[in-house]
Design a protein around this motif. Structure first.
Motif, PDB file in Angstrom:
ATOM      1  N   LEU A   6      91.010  89.828 -18.289  1.00  0.00           N
ATOM      2  CA  LEU A   6      90.963  91.279 -18.538  1.00  0.00           C
ATOM      3  C   LEU A   6      90.638  92.051 -17.263  1.00  0.00           C
ATOM      4  O   LEU A   6      91.262  93.077 -16.972  1.00  0.00           O
ATOM      5  CB  LEU A   6      89.932  91.571 -19.629  1.00  0.00           C
ATOM      6  CG  LEU A   6      90.352  91.206 -21.058  1.00  0.00           C
ATOM      7  CD1 LEU A   6      89.147  91.235 -21.995  1.00  0.00           C
ATOM      8  CD2 LEU A   6      91.449  92.134 -21.565  1.00  0.00           C
ATOM      9  N   PHE A   7      89.680  91.562 -16.508  1.00  0.00           N
ATOM     10  CA  PHE A   7      89.345  92.237 -15.247  1.00  0.00           C
ATOM     11  C   PHE A   7      90.493  92.120 -14.244  1.00  0.00           C
ATOM     12  O   PHE A   7      90.724  93.031 -13.443  1.00  0.00           O
ATOM     13  CB  PHE A   7      88.063  91.660 -14.662  1.00  0.00           C
ATOM     14  CG  PHE A   7      86.818  92.143 -15.353  1.00  0.00           C
ATOM     15  CD1 PHE A   7      86.450  93.482 -15.283  1.00  0.00           C
ATOM     16  CD2 PHE A   7      86.023  91.282 -16.084  1.00  0.00           C
ATOM     17  CE1 PHE A   7      85.303  93.952 -15.931  1.00  0.00           C
ATOM     18  CE2 PHE A   7      84.882  91.731 -16.736  1.00  0.00           C
ATOM     19  CZ  PHE A   7      84.514  93.070 -16.664  1.00  0.00           C
ATOM     20  N   SER A   8      91.234  91.004 -14.314  1.00  0.00           N
ATOM     21  CA  SER A   8      92.366  90.805 -13.400  1.00  0.00           C
ATOM     22  C   SER A   8      93.499  91.776 -13.675  1.00  0.00           C
ATOM     23  O   SER A   8      94.345  92.022 -12.819  1.00  0.00           O
ATOM     24  CB  SER A   8      92.888  89.365 -13.503  1.00  0.00           C
ATOM     25  OG  SER A   8      91.905  88.441 -13.101  1.00  0.00           O
ATOM     26  N   MET A   9      93.534  92.318 -14.885  1.00  0.00           N
ATOM     27  CA  MET A   9      94.558  93.305 -15.207  1.00  0.00           C
ATOM     28  C   MET A   9      94.365  94.587 -14.398  1.00  0.00           C
ATOM     29  O   MET A   9      95.316  95.318 -14.131  1.00  0.00           O
ATOM     30  CB  MET A   9      94.500  93.656 -16.702  1.00  0.00           C
ATOM     31  CG  MET A   9      94.908  92.546 -17.629  1.00  0.00           C
ATOM     32  SD  MET A   9      94.727  93.065 -19.364  1.00  0.00           S
ATOM     33  CE  MET A   9      95.167  91.531 -20.216  1.00  0.00           C
ATOM     34  N   LYS A  10      93.114  94.831 -14.008  1.00  0.00           N
ATOM     35  CA  LYS A  10      92.787  96.087 -13.320  1.00  0.00           C
ATOM     36  C   LYS A  10      92.434  95.868 -11.846  1.00  0.00           C
ATOM     37  O   LYS A  10      92.658  96.746 -11.018  1.00  0.00           O
ATOM     38  CB  LYS A  10      91.600  96.746 -14.028  1.00  0.00           C
ATOM     39  CG  LYS A  10      91.399  98.201 -13.702  1.00  0.00           C
ATOM     40  CD  LYS A  10      92.507  99.060 -14.299  1.00  0.00           C
ATOM     41  CE  LYS A  10      92.284 100.536 -14.009  1.00  0.00           C
ATOM     42  NZ  LYS A  10      93.399 101.369 -14.494  1.00  0.00           N
ATOM     43  N   ILE A  11      91.866  94.700 -11.551  1.00  0.00           N
ATOM     44  CA  ILE A  11      91.420  94.400 -10.193  1.00  0.00           C
ATOM     45  C   ILE A  11      92.146  93.155  -9.696  1.00  0.00           C
ATOM     46  O   ILE A  11      92.046  92.085 -10.299  1.00  0.00           O
ATOM     47  CB  ILE A  11      89.900  94.161 -10.150  1.00  0.00           C
ATOM     48  CG1 ILE A  11      89.152  95.366 -10.726  1.00  0.00           C
ATOM     49  CG2 ILE A  11      89.439  93.864  -8.731  1.00  0.00           C
ATOM     50  CD1 ILE A  11      87.695  95.104 -11.022  1.00  0.00           C
ATOM     51  N   SER A  12      92.867  93.291  -8.621  1.00  0.00           N
ATOM     52  CA  SER A  12      93.617  92.167  -8.056  1.00  0.00           C
ATOM     53  C   SER A  12      92.862  91.575  -6.867  1.00  0.00           C
ATOM     54  O   SER A  12      92.612  92.256  -5.877  1.00  0.00           O
ATOM     55  CB  SER A  12      95.006  92.626  -7.596  1.00  0.00           C
ATOM     56  OG  SER A  12      95.666  91.586  -6.901  1.00  0.00           O
ATOM     57  N   ILE A  13      92.478  90.304  -6.988  1.00  0.00           N
ATOM     58  CA  ILE A  13      91.857  89.584  -5.874  1.00  0.00           C
ATOM     59  C   ILE A  13      92.869  88.560  -5.389  1.00  0.00           C
ATOM     60  O   ILE A  13      93.152  87.576  -6.069  1.00  0.00           O
ATOM     61  CB  ILE A  13      90.544  88.897  -6.326  1.00  0.00           C
ATOM     62  CG1 ILE A  13      89.541  89.957  -6.770  1.00  0.00           C
ATOM     63  CG2 ILE A  13      89.967  88.054  -5.201  1.00  0.00           C
ATOM     64  CD1 ILE A  13      88.247  89.396  -7.315  1.00  0.00           C
ATOM     65  N   ASN A  14      93.431  88.824  -4.232  1.00  0.00           N
ATOM     66  CA  ASN A  14      94.563  87.998  -3.801  1.00  0.00           C
ATOM     67  C   ASN A  14      94.751  88.122  -2.291  1.00  0.00           C
ATOM     68  O   ASN A  14      94.924  89.218  -1.773  1.00  0.00           O
ATOM     69  CB  ASN A  14      95.840  88.448  -4.523  1.00  0.00           C
ATOM     70  CG  ASN A  14      97.023  87.561  -4.212  1.00  0.00           C
ATOM     71  OD1 ASN A  14      96.879  86.415  -3.794  1.00  0.00           O
ATOM     72  ND2 ASN A  14      98.219  88.091  -4.405  1.00  0.00           N
ATOM     73  N   ASN A  15      94.658  86.990  -1.598  1.00  0.00           N
ATOM     74  CA  ASN A  15      94.988  86.973  -0.172  1.00  0.00           C
ATOM     75  C   ASN A  15      95.442  85.568   0.219  1.00  0.00           C
ATOM     76  O   ASN A  15      95.320  84.618  -0.568  1.00  0.00           O
ATOM     77  CB  ASN A  15      93.800  87.441   0.687  1.00  0.00           C
ATOM     78  CG  ASN A  15      92.563  86.589   0.515  1.00  0.00           C
ATOM     79  OD1 ASN A  15      92.586  85.383   0.764  1.00  0.00           O
ATOM     80  ND2 ASN A  15      91.456  87.213   0.087  1.00  0.00           N
ATOM     81  N   GLY A  16      95.947  85.441   1.412  1.00  0.00           N
ATOM     82  CA  GLY A  16      96.532  84.181   1.858  1.00  0.00           C
ATOM     83  C   GLY A  16      95.555  83.024   1.904  1.00  0.00           C
ATOM     84  O   GLY A  16      95.930  81.876   1.611  1.00  0.00           O
ATOM     85  N   ILE A  17      94.306  83.298   2.257  1.00  0.00           N
ATOM     86  CA  ILE A  17      93.318  82.211   2.355  1.00  0.00           C
ATOM     87  C   ILE A  17      93.006  81.656   0.975  1.00  0.00           C
ATOM     88  O   ILE A  17      92.976  80.431   0.771  1.00  0.00           O
ATOM     89  CB  ILE A  17      92.029  82.719   3.042  1.00  0.00           C
ATOM     90  CG1 ILE A  17      92.334  83.190   4.462  1.00  0.00           C
ATOM     91  CG2 ILE A  17      90.975  81.613   3.073  1.00  0.00           C
ATOM     92  CD1 ILE A  17      91.153  83.841   5.161  1.00  0.00           C
ATOM     93  N   LEU A  18      92.781  82.532   0.003  1.00  0.00           N
ATOM     94  CA  LEU A  18      92.507  82.081  -1.366  1.00  0.00           C
ATOM     95  C   LEU A  18      93.709  81.351  -1.946  1.00  0.00           C
ATOM     96  O   LEU A  18      93.550  80.345  -2.650  1.00  0.00           O
ATOM     97  CB  LEU A  18      92.129  83.268  -2.248  1.00  0.00           C
ATOM     98  CG  LEU A  18      90.791  83.946  -1.952  1.00  0.00           C
ATOM     99  CD1 LEU A  18      90.601  85.170  -2.847  1.00  0.00           C
ATOM    100  CD2 LEU A  18      89.631  82.970  -2.121  1.00  0.00           C
ATOM    101  N   GLN A  19      94.903  81.834  -1.644  1.00  0.00           N
ATOM    102  CA  GLN A  19      96.109  81.150  -2.122  1.00  0.00           C
ATOM    103  C   GLN A  19      96.222  79.761  -1.496  1.00  0.00           C
ATOM    104  O   GLN A  19      96.647  78.805  -2.160  1.00  0.00           O
ATOM    105  CB  GLN A  19      97.346  81.979  -1.793  1.00  0.00           C
ATOM    106  CG  GLN A  19      97.541  83.182  -2.688  1.00  0.00           C
ATOM    107  CD  GLN A  19      98.786  83.954  -2.334  1.00  0.00           C
ATOM    108  OE1 GLN A  19      99.801  83.369  -1.950  1.00  0.00           O
ATOM    109  NE2 GLN A  19      98.718  85.274  -2.443  1.00  0.00           N
TER     110      GLN A  19
END
Length: 349
Positions: free
Chosen positions: A270-283
């Motif tokens: 649900l929180f991911s629907m509103k807040i995107s945590i995403n970058n190359g290192i985490l991927q």
């Protein structure tokens, strides 16, 4: 240790985005973003395992230790959930052909990679002179026992894959019935394992099934939750209330614990629907979850066998992390080559 936790939080902030009012990320469960989420939690797993060697007592670790104690097995929930979710998405898109390949592309590959990792631990044990019996080594090849490696997750995921194949190969035209049968089989597995193994072996297994069900109902869930922020917040409130109640009672029953795990994942989605945590290192971390998870104890055990880790806790942590990433890259490269040989040959024969 709290400093390293803060560094992880800082890493999560890099590239993070928040949608405007009444706007949502429709790709919140995509492969890219799910890998980023898994990347966060595989680092948390690393911290948790390293903590056991470090014997942290300093005041600077207080906040991390509190969080780690609270989360407990929740740090592995995204791995199980996205495995189930990914399989269900693939079944819906690719149909029977995908189902028929589950024994090879899922079960056999995971087991092969895991067994090769177990052999690496056999070699390490010989070097550091850790005792092991033939029986324990053989049982460790399916994750029932451990010879120093992390094992329970592999046992759980192998059972989940087997249950999925059985259910979906029988009820291939009815995904809902197949999901019911998969869930029943996993519940039966939980009941069996609970009589022979500690709780952490099975107390989050149902989140795999939750992943299957979420994939089936995702469109309906998105339609409701993404209508506007009032409804989205209302759903968060309902899930939060359920989360609070089951967490309050999670020690009373394994099923409370399983439901807590599902609610934890639901709130994360649900929180991911509103807040995107995403970058190359985490991927990057998320793309190498298996190898990072399975191999991290190799450098930990080796260093622990030769040095007094409690006296050098943070040197131990940083060194183990760097070495884990190196051997994970080498391992994944080797497994990719091996898969190309074995499974290409299998297709031709």
């Amino acid at each position: 240790m709290t400093v390293f936790l803060l560094l992880l939080v800082l890493l999560c902030v890099i590239g993070a985005e928040v949608k405007k009012e009444n706007e949502f990320f429709e790709d919140y469960a995509s492969l890219e973003k799910s890998n980023a989420i898994k990347g966060i939690f595989v680092v948390m797993v690393f911290f948790s395992h390293a903590k056991a060697y470090m014997h942290l007592t300093d005041a600077n670790s207080e906040y991390y230790l509190g969080l780690q104690t609270y989360l407990a097995q929740m740090i592995v929930v995204p791995f199980l959930f996205f495995s189930g979710y990914g399989i269900m998405q693939s079944v819906m898109k690719k149909g029977t052909n995908y189902i028929k390949k589950i024994p090879t592309n899922r079960l056999l590959k995971v087991l092969l990679h895991f067994d090769i990792a177990v052999l690496l631990f056999v070699g390490l044990n010989l070097i550091i002179k850790r005792e092991m019996t033939l029986s324990k080594v053989l049982w460790s090849l399916i994750g029932w026992e451990s010879i120093g490696n992390s094992n329970w997750y592999i046992l759980a995921i192998l059972i989940a894959y087997a249950a999925t194949f059985i259910a979906f190969i029988i009820f291939r035209k009815n995904h809902y019935l197949a999901a019911v049968v998969t869930t029943v089989l996993v519940v039966l597995a939980i009941l069996f394992i609970s009589k022979h193994r500690p709780g952490y072996y099975y107390n989050t297994m149902l989140t795999y099934c939750f992943g299957l069900w979420y994939a089936l109902f995702k469109d309906k869930i998105d339609k409701i939750c993404m209508k506007n922020e009032v409804i989205w917040l209302g759903v968060i409130g309902i899930c939060g209330a359920v989360y609070y109640l089951v967490h309050k009672n999670f020690l009373q029953s394994i099923w409370y614990y399983e439901l807590w795990a599902c609610m934890f994942m639901m709130l994360l989605l649900l929180f991911s629907m509103k807040i995107s945590i995403n970058n190359g290192i985490l991927q990057f971390f998320g793309n190498h979850v298996f190898s990072i998870y399975i191999l991290q104890r190799l450098p930990m055990d080796f260093i622990n066998a030769h040095y007094n880790v409690p006296k050098i806790p943070y040197i131990f942590l940083v060194t183990s992390f760097i070495v884990t990433l190196i051997i994970a890259l080498i391992f994944d490269f080797a497994m990719k080559k091996l898969d190309g040989i074995i499974f290409r040959t299998a297709k031709k024969s």
